[in-house]
Write an enzyme that holds these catalytic residues in place. Structure first.
Site, PDB file in Angstrom:
ATOM      1  N   SER A 190      -4.067   1.456  -0.198  1.00 47.81           N
ATOM      2  CA  SER A 190      -3.895   2.232   1.029  1.00 47.81           C
ATOM      3  C   SER A 190      -5.218   2.834   1.486  1.00 47.81           C
ATOM      4  CB  SER A 190      -2.884   3.357   0.769  1.00 47.81           C
ATOM      5  OG  SER A 190      -2.880   4.285   1.836  1.00 47.81           O
ATOM      6  N   HIS A 242       7.754   0.216   7.536  1.00 48.58           N
ATOM      7  CA  HIS A 242       6.998   1.318   6.944  1.00 48.58           C
ATOM      8  C   HIS A 242       7.869   2.101   5.947  1.00 48.58           C
ATOM      9  CE1 HIS A 242       3.026   3.389   7.873  1.00 48.58           C
ATOM     10  NE2 HIS A 242       3.529   4.141   6.923  1.00 48.58           N
ATOM     11  N   TYR A 268      -5.752   1.683   8.687  1.00 44.23           N
ATOM     12  CA  TYR A 268      -5.343   2.332   9.935  1.00 44.23           C
ATOM     13  C   TYR A 268      -6.558   2.320  10.849  1.00 44.23           C
ATOM     14  CZ  TYR A 268      -1.157   4.325   7.735  1.00 44.23           C
ATOM     15  OH  TYR A 268       0.051   4.495   7.117  1.00 44.23           O
ATOM     16  N   ALA A 275       0.288   5.465  -0.293  1.00 45.85           N
ATOM     17  CA  ALA A 275      -0.789   6.456  -0.223  1.00 45.85           C
ATOM     18  C   ALA A 275      -0.771   7.412  -1.415  1.00 45.85           C
ATOM     19  CB  ALA A 275      -0.662   7.245   1.079  1.00 45.85           C
ATOM     20  N   PRO A 306       0.829  -1.211   0.000  1.00 46.68           N
ATOM     21  CA  PRO A 306       0.000   0.000   0.000  1.00 46.68           C
ATOM     22  C   PRO A 306       0.862   1.259   0.000  1.00 46.68           C
ATOM     23  CG  PRO A 306       0.068  -0.974   2.195  1.00 46.68           C
ATOM     24  CD  PRO A 306       0.793  -1.920   1.288  1.00 46.68           C
ATOM     25  N   GLY A 366      10.016  -3.537   1.933  1.00 46.47           N
ATOM     26  CA  GLY A 366      11.122  -2.644   2.299  1.00 46.47           C
ATOM     27  C   GLY A 366      12.418  -2.970   1.591  1.00 46.47           C
ATOM     28  N   GLY A 367      12.764  -2.152   0.608  1.00 47.70           N
ATOM     29  CA  GLY A 367      14.074  -2.260  -0.037  1.00 47.70           C
ATOM     30  C   GLY A 367      14.161  -3.222  -1.199  1.00 47.70           C
TER      31      GLY A 367
END
Length: 369
Positions: free
Chosen positions: A107, A255, A130, A80, A78, A287-288
């Site tokens: 998102s 994140h 969220y 935003a 996700p 991540g990455g």
């Protein structure tokens, strides 16, 4: 610029094309950005132990995630406000994911609603959530995601407050006035007010519930039958709690290095989480990830699949839907090549013995061969 030959090249194009405030929002991390850099560099410290003289004329990359069959273990995380990157925004990303036969995660803070994304056609989609202070908002979002045919909830658990993203503070980041957070239209939560620092930080402080705890994971299970992935786990302790509290899976995530700086790279935290999960639920990673080799390394260390974030928004900014399709295809091709050159014909063939980590180099390795 000539032909794009790898995923990372899209970032430079996005930087040229996007206004500074928007590029910085997508590209930056928290504080010193140590973890942002480490998310990439940690992959580079893992080496391969390829096996040879194995028939790799046929390679199968297909897998299942929560029972859904996908073409490869590479999914979309996700991200935003994608219409800041390109006018087609989440529509383009959804179509690209569907064409590639993989999963898109939408998102909560999308600039296209769950209904709009569903209208792009068939596809396996997850909804990132969220937890808002007003639980009725949460319930409404979950119901709408269910009705729109979304297949799982990815609950973000690492954001009781927004990380200190200094680029956003300097730029006084705010959602451009021509865009809204579409999932919140009519709830007075769709707009982001200009603030003295970062409009997003103020928005989160006003809306997101800091009291979020495991009891809320249990509560979510009472309002939906959708499987719940817990996104933002990087320790064994929280992995065990996720298992105890009935999570359907874990996404090892920091994140995008945008929350707490100086946490480990996700690829460095992965094995701790996998070992603590003891096979009781699938563990994913984001991540990455920028190369097919990264995907292979994550799977060798126990991940069931990976999610990509920034490569999607950068390619979207550079070339719209075609850019996102190309990123997914390039990663697929690189991953297939890595499998072939490592002597693996299916995901089940990829084992811990195919990689050497920093811990292995310190002398741990021989005991497991």
């Amino acid at each position: 610029m000539g032909e794009i030959t790898n995923v990372t090249e899209y970032q430079a194009i996005a930087k040229q094309k996007l206004p500074k405030m928007i590029y910085d929002y997508y590209a930056s991390g928290a504080e010193d950005e140590w973890t942002l850099q480490e998310n990439r560099e940690a992959f580079a410290r893992i080496l391969f132990r390829p096996r040879i003289l194995i028939d790799v004329s046929k390679i199968d990359m297909a897998t299942t995630v929560l029972g859904f069959k996908i073409s490869m273990p590479i999914m979309i995380a996700p991200s935003a406000m994608q219409k800041m990157a390109h006018p087609d925004g989440e529509y383009a990303t959804a179509r690209a994911a569907s064409a590639a036969g993989t999963i898109m995660t939408l998102s909560s803070w999308a600039t296209s609603s769950v209904e709009e994304v569903a209208s792009t056609g068939p596809g396996i989609r997850f909804f990132q959530l969220y937890v808002y202070k007003d639980r009725r908002v949460v319930e409404q979002l979950v119901r709408r995601a269910e009705r729109a045919g979304f297949k799982a909830i990815a609950l973000t658990v690492d954001t009781p407050r927004l990380g200190r993203r200094e680029a956003d503070i300097k730029n006084r980041f705010v959602l451009p006035p021509f865009l809204t957070l579409k999932n919140f239209e009519g709830l007075e939560l769709g707009k982001m007010d200009q603030a003295s620092d970062s409009g997003l930080a103020s928005y989160v402080a006003g809306q997101i519930d800091r009291t979020l705890s495991w009891k809320d994971v249990k509560w979510l299970q009472t309002i939906t039958t959708l499987p719940i992935l817990v996104k933002g786990v990087i320790t064994a302790e929280d992995t065990r709690l996720a298992v105890e509290n009935g999570a359907a899976g874990i996404i090892v995530s920091n994140h995008g290095a945008r929350q707490l700086d100086y946490v480990p790279a996700t690829i460095s935290a992965l094995e701790e989480v996998v070992k603590a999960a003891r096979g009781q639920l699938p563990v994913f990673l984001d991540g990455g990830v920028r190369r097919g080799t990264d995907v292979f390394k994550a799977l060798a260390l126990g991940a069931a699949g990976v999610f990509i974030g920034r490569p999607v928004v950068f390619s979207l900014a550079a070339a719209g839907e075609a850019g996102v399709r190309n990123v997914l295809q390039m990663l697929r091709d690189e991953f297939e090549l890595t499998m072939a050159l490592s002597g693996c014909t299916s995901l089940a063939d990829i084992t811990r013995n195919h990689v050497i980590t920093e811990a292995d180099k310190l002398g741990v390795m021989p005991s497991r061969l």
